[in-house]
Design an enzyme around this catalytic site. Structure first.
Site, PDB file in Angstrom:
ATOM      1  N   TYR A   1      -4.509   3.752   8.070  1.00  0.00           N
ATOM      2  CA  TYR A   1      -5.866   3.224   8.243  1.00  0.00           C
ATOM      3  C   TYR A   1      -6.440   3.636   9.598  1.00  0.00           C
ATOM      4  O   TYR A   1      -6.254   4.769  10.022  1.00  0.00           O
ATOM      5  CB  TYR A   1      -5.884   1.685   8.056  1.00  0.00           C
ATOM      6  CG  TYR A   1      -5.087   1.297   6.848  1.00  0.00           C
ATOM      7  CD1 TYR A   1      -5.567   1.622   5.584  1.00  0.00           C
ATOM      8  CD2 TYR A   1      -3.848   0.698   6.933  1.00  0.00           C
ATOM      9  CE1 TYR A   1      -4.837   1.335   4.451  1.00  0.00           C
ATOM     10  CE2 TYR A   1      -3.109   0.404   5.814  1.00  0.00           C
ATOM     11  CZ  TYR A   1      -3.613   0.725   4.580  1.00  0.00           C
ATOM     12  OH  TYR A   1      -2.875   0.450   3.474  1.00  0.00           O
TER      13      TYR A   1
ATOM     14  N   VAL B   1       1.128  -3.781   3.827  1.00  0.00           N
ATOM     15  CA  VAL B   1       1.069  -5.078   4.531  1.00  0.00           C
ATOM     16  C   VAL B   1       2.305  -5.941   4.296  1.00  0.00           C
ATOM     17  O   VAL B   1       2.441  -7.002   4.909  1.00  0.00           O
ATOM     18  CB  VAL B   1      -0.196  -5.911   4.191  1.00  0.00           C
ATOM     19  CG1 VAL B   1      -1.437  -5.302   4.790  1.00  0.00           C
ATOM     20  CG2 VAL B   1      -0.341  -6.143   2.712  1.00  0.00           C
TER      21      VAL B   1
ATOM     22  N   LYS C   1       0.381   3.414  -2.900  1.00  0.00           N
ATOM     23  CA  LYS C   1      -0.785   4.302  -3.007  1.00  0.00           C
ATOM     24  C   LYS C   1      -0.352   5.773  -2.993  1.00  0.00           C
ATOM     25  O   LYS C   1      -1.031   6.636  -3.556  1.00  0.00           O
ATOM     26  CB  LYS C   1      -1.780   4.015  -1.875  1.00  0.00           C
ATOM     27  CG  LYS C   1      -2.461   2.621  -2.001  1.00  0.00           C
ATOM     28  CD  LYS C   1      -3.324   2.285  -0.795  1.00  0.00           C
ATOM     29  CE  LYS C   1      -4.264   1.106  -0.996  1.00  0.00           C
ATOM     30  NZ  LYS C   1      -3.704  -0.225  -0.922  1.00  0.00           N
TER      31      LYS C   1
ATOM     32  N   SER D   1       0.798  -1.237   0.000  1.00  0.00           N
ATOM     33  CA  SER D   1       0.000   0.000   0.000  1.00  0.00           C
ATOM     34  C   SER D   1       0.826   1.281   0.000  1.00  0.00           C
ATOM     35  O   SER D   1       0.272   2.364  -0.158  1.00  0.00           O
ATOM     36  CB  SER D   1      -0.940   0.015   1.197  1.00  0.00           C
ATOM     37  OG  SER D   1      -1.974  -0.910   0.983  1.00  0.00           O
TER      38      SER D   1
ATOM     39  N   TYR E   1      -3.954  -2.150 -10.298  1.00  0.00           N
ATOM     40  CA  TYR E   1      -3.787  -1.913  -8.854  1.00  0.00           C
ATOM     41  C   TYR E   1      -2.896  -2.992  -8.225  1.00  0.00           C
ATOM     42  O   TYR E   1      -1.993  -2.688  -7.440  1.00  0.00           O
ATOM     43  CB  TYR E   1      -5.175  -1.868  -8.196  1.00  0.00           C
ATOM     44  CG  TYR E   1      -5.153  -1.956  -6.687  1.00  0.00           C
ATOM     45  CD1 TYR E   1      -4.846  -0.846  -5.909  1.00  0.00           C
ATOM     46  CD2 TYR E   1      -5.425  -3.157  -6.041  1.00  0.00           C
ATOM     47  CE1 TYR E   1      -4.807  -0.934  -4.523  1.00  0.00           C
ATOM     48  CE2 TYR E   1      -5.394  -3.255  -4.666  1.00  0.00           C
ATOM     49  CZ  TYR E   1      -5.084  -2.144  -3.906  1.00  0.00           C
ATOM     50  OH  TYR E   1      -5.036  -2.233  -2.544  1.00  0.00           O
TER      51      TYR E   1
END
Ligand code: DON
Length: 310
Positions: free
Chosen positions: A241, A259, A67, A64, A191
């Site tokens: 998050y 992760v 991102k 992530s 993605y």
């Protein structure tokens, strides 16, 4: 306080002794196979000096953290129009949560949860074919890091495709709301390739320089100063998050986790930092990575909330 080099070396040594290292992500098989005892750290200072320790040269799946780079590219492509399809608020939910999407009409809370990053990817595919978008991402991180050896781990990308049922649900749900415009499978395939980027701590910290240095990387302008400031704000408020508040409280730096166990954190004007340890806490963020960053800011005073008297 010792020198930065001494601090980085000391933290890596301390991390070797920590017993409770969290648990490796098990929902993507190649990530589950990464040894729990890995720990790497790289600090790139504003003057270009690099300090590394532990497994800082070993590529890992940045997941992530990609991102952040995808958001940067999408803002470059469509500017503020992006915010018509994705929000800028912390979610307070898990990275792959679907609950808010129904009440909020298919608009994800922010670009750093999975749903938001899938929208960001769809925005990039509004102008590019998947192959081109993946190529653009690879060129971007290679250029940022000044390192052409950065690659995508196709095994990880394939494993994500095979196990990505939740992401498929998120994407289809948003397609039904009209937030996603393109073909869901093509968006997800792109993605997954972004998530499967493999980078070392050194490469990641080098790639993060543009967020440390007001939009410039190695003296070259990548994005405007204003945009760098805004991306940092989003990393601070949404980069971990439902654990973002605690990260701001303990560390006080804009940061983004993945992760795979990596975290990219930025002390604006001072340093770009990457840490990696594959064991995760219950929110899916690197347990030792956060611990190492906490010790780094305690010993350097780099938290953005530290009073700085000009
Ligand atoms: O979408 C997924 O499930 C992963 N490929 C990326 C998620 C991720 O890294 C969340 N991070 N903490």
């Amino acid at each position: 306080m010792g020198s930065i080099a001494e601090i980085v070396t000391a933290i890596a040594e301390e991390m070797r002794e920590v017993g409770s290292r969290g648990t490796v992500a098990d929902y993507i098989p190649p990530l589950a196979a990464v040894p729990l005892d890995k720990f790497g750290m790289a600090v790139v200072m504003a003057d270009g000096t690099v300090h590394t320790a532990g497994d800082a040269e070993e590529p890992f799946s940045i997941q992530s953290i990609s991102k952040v780079f995808a958001l940067t590219l999408a803002l470059g492509a469509v500017g503020d129009q992006l915010w018509e399809r994705v929000g800028r608020e912390p979610s307070g939910s898990a990275f792959n949560s679907i609950v808010q999407l129904e009440t909020e009409h298919g608009i994800p809370r922010n670009p750093f949860i999975n749903a938001g990053a899938i929208v960001v990817t769809d925005v990039l595919l509004g102008r590019l074919q998947p192959r081109e978008a993946i190529g653009q991402m690879l060129r971007f991180v290679r250029e940022l890091a000044g390192d052409d050896s950065i690659a995508i781990d196709e095994m990880v990308a394939a494993a994500e495709r095979e196990t990505g049922f939740r992401n498929r649900a998120l994407a289809n749900y948003m397609r039904a709301f009209g937030t996603i415009h393109g073909d869901v499978e093509l968006v997800l395939g792109t993605y997954f390739h972004f998530c499967a980027l493999a980078m070392s701590c050194r490469q990641l910290a080098l790639a993060g320089r543009y967020l440390m240095d007001g939009g410039r990387s190695d003296g070259h302008r990548v994005i405007s100063e204003k945009r760098a400031r805004r991306i940092n704000a989003l990393m601070m408020s949404c980069g971990h998050y439902d654990n973002s508040g605690d990260f701001a409280y303990r560390i006080g730096l804009p940061g983004k986790s993945g992760v795979g166990g990596g975290i990219l954190a930025v002390a604006p004007g001072i340093a770009s930092v990457a840490v990696w340890s594959p064991g995760l806490n219950e929110s899916g963020n690197s347990r030792l990575g956060q611990m190492a960053l906490e010790r780094l800011v305690q010993r350097t005073g780099w938290s953005v909330f530290e009073p700085r008297i000009p």
